[in-house]
Motif scaffolding. Sequence first.
Motif, short mmCIF file in Angstrom:
data_model
loop_
_atom_site.label_atom_id
_atom_site.label_comp_id
_atom_site.label_asym_id
_atom_site.label_seq_id
_atom_site.Cartn_x
_atom_site.Cartn_y
_atom_site.Cartn_z
N HIS A 67 0.85 -1.14 0.22
CA HIS A 67 -0.11 0.06 0.01
C HIS A 67 1.01 1.19 0.27
CE1 HIS A 67 -3.74 2.17 0.54
NE2 HIS A 67 -3.23 2.63 1.48
N ARG A 68 0.68 2.04 -1.06
CA ARG A 68 1.29 3.39 -1.17
C ARG A 68 2.92 3.32 -1.29
NH1 ARG A 68 -1.95 7.83 -1.49
NH2 ARG A 68 -4.01 7.51 -0.82
N LEU A 128 3.76 -6.67 -12.02
CA LEU A 128 4.37 -5.60 -11.15
C LEU A 128 3.88 -5.86 -9.71
CD1 LEU A 128 4.37 -2.49 -13.49
CD2 LEU A 128 6.49 -3.91 -12.82
N THR A 129 3.05 -6.66 -9.31
CA THR A 129 2.42 -6.99 -8.02
C THR A 129 2.10 -5.68 -7.40
OG1 THR A 129 4.69 -6.71 -6.96
CG2 THR A 129 4.01 -8.90 -7.70
N ARG A 130 1.19 -4.75 -8.29
CA ARG A 130 0.85 -3.77 -7.93
C ARG A 130 -0.91 -3.43 -8.15
NH1 ARG A 130 4.07 1.00 -5.94
NH2 ARG A 130 5.95 0.20 -6.23
N GLU A 161 -5.21 0.27 -10.06
CA GLU A 161 -5.50 1.81 -9.97
C GLU A 161 -3.99 2.37 -9.81
OE1 GLU A 161 -7.62 4.85 -10.08
OE2 GLU A 161 -8.28 2.97 -10.06
N SER A 162 -3.06 1.88 -9.12
CA SER A 162 -1.65 2.45 -9.10
C SER A 162 -1.20 2.39 -10.44
CB SER A 162 -0.79 1.53 -7.95
OG SER A 162 0.71 1.86 -8.12
N ILE A 163 -1.27 1.24 -11.03
CA ILE A 163 -0.57 1.34 -12.52
C ILE A 163 -1.34 2.40 -13.42
CG2 ILE A 163 -0.43 -0.17 -14.63
CD1 ILE A 163 0.98 -1.43 -12.47
N LYS A 164 -2.52 2.58 -13.40
CA LYS A 164 -3.21 3.53 -14.18
C LYS A 164 -2.79 4.96 -13.72
CE LYS A 164 -7.50 2.56 -13.58
NZ LYS A 164 -9.21 2.72 -13.54
N GLN A 165 -2.62 5.33 -12.26
CA GLN A 165 -2.20 6.69 -11.85
C GLN A 165 -0.49 6.84 -12.50
OE1 GLN A 165 -2.49 6.95 -7.74
NE2 GLN A 165 -1.64 9.01 -7.85
N ARG A 166 0.19 5.71 -12.12
CA ARG A 166 1.72 6.14 -12.56
C ARG A 166 1.73 6.21 -14.08
NH1 ARG A 166 5.94 7.80 -10.19
NH2 ARG A 166 7.40 8.25 -11.76
#
Length: 59
Positions: free
Chosen positions: A8-9, A37-39, A42-47
Amino acid sequence: MAERFERHRQPWKPEELAKLRTLAAKGMALKQLAKALTRSEESIKQRAKEDGLKIVKLR
């Protein structure tokens, strides 16, 4: 009881960013990127948005 692995984060590492750019350029789908990437998706989209990368959306 098994320990839960949480990311998380967590900050992005340079190796992860390089892998994200490479896989996105090859046309890998969002769900596959998240697993590789084990993420979270949402995290992938944001980055990807921050870096100006185009992510393929499979339907």
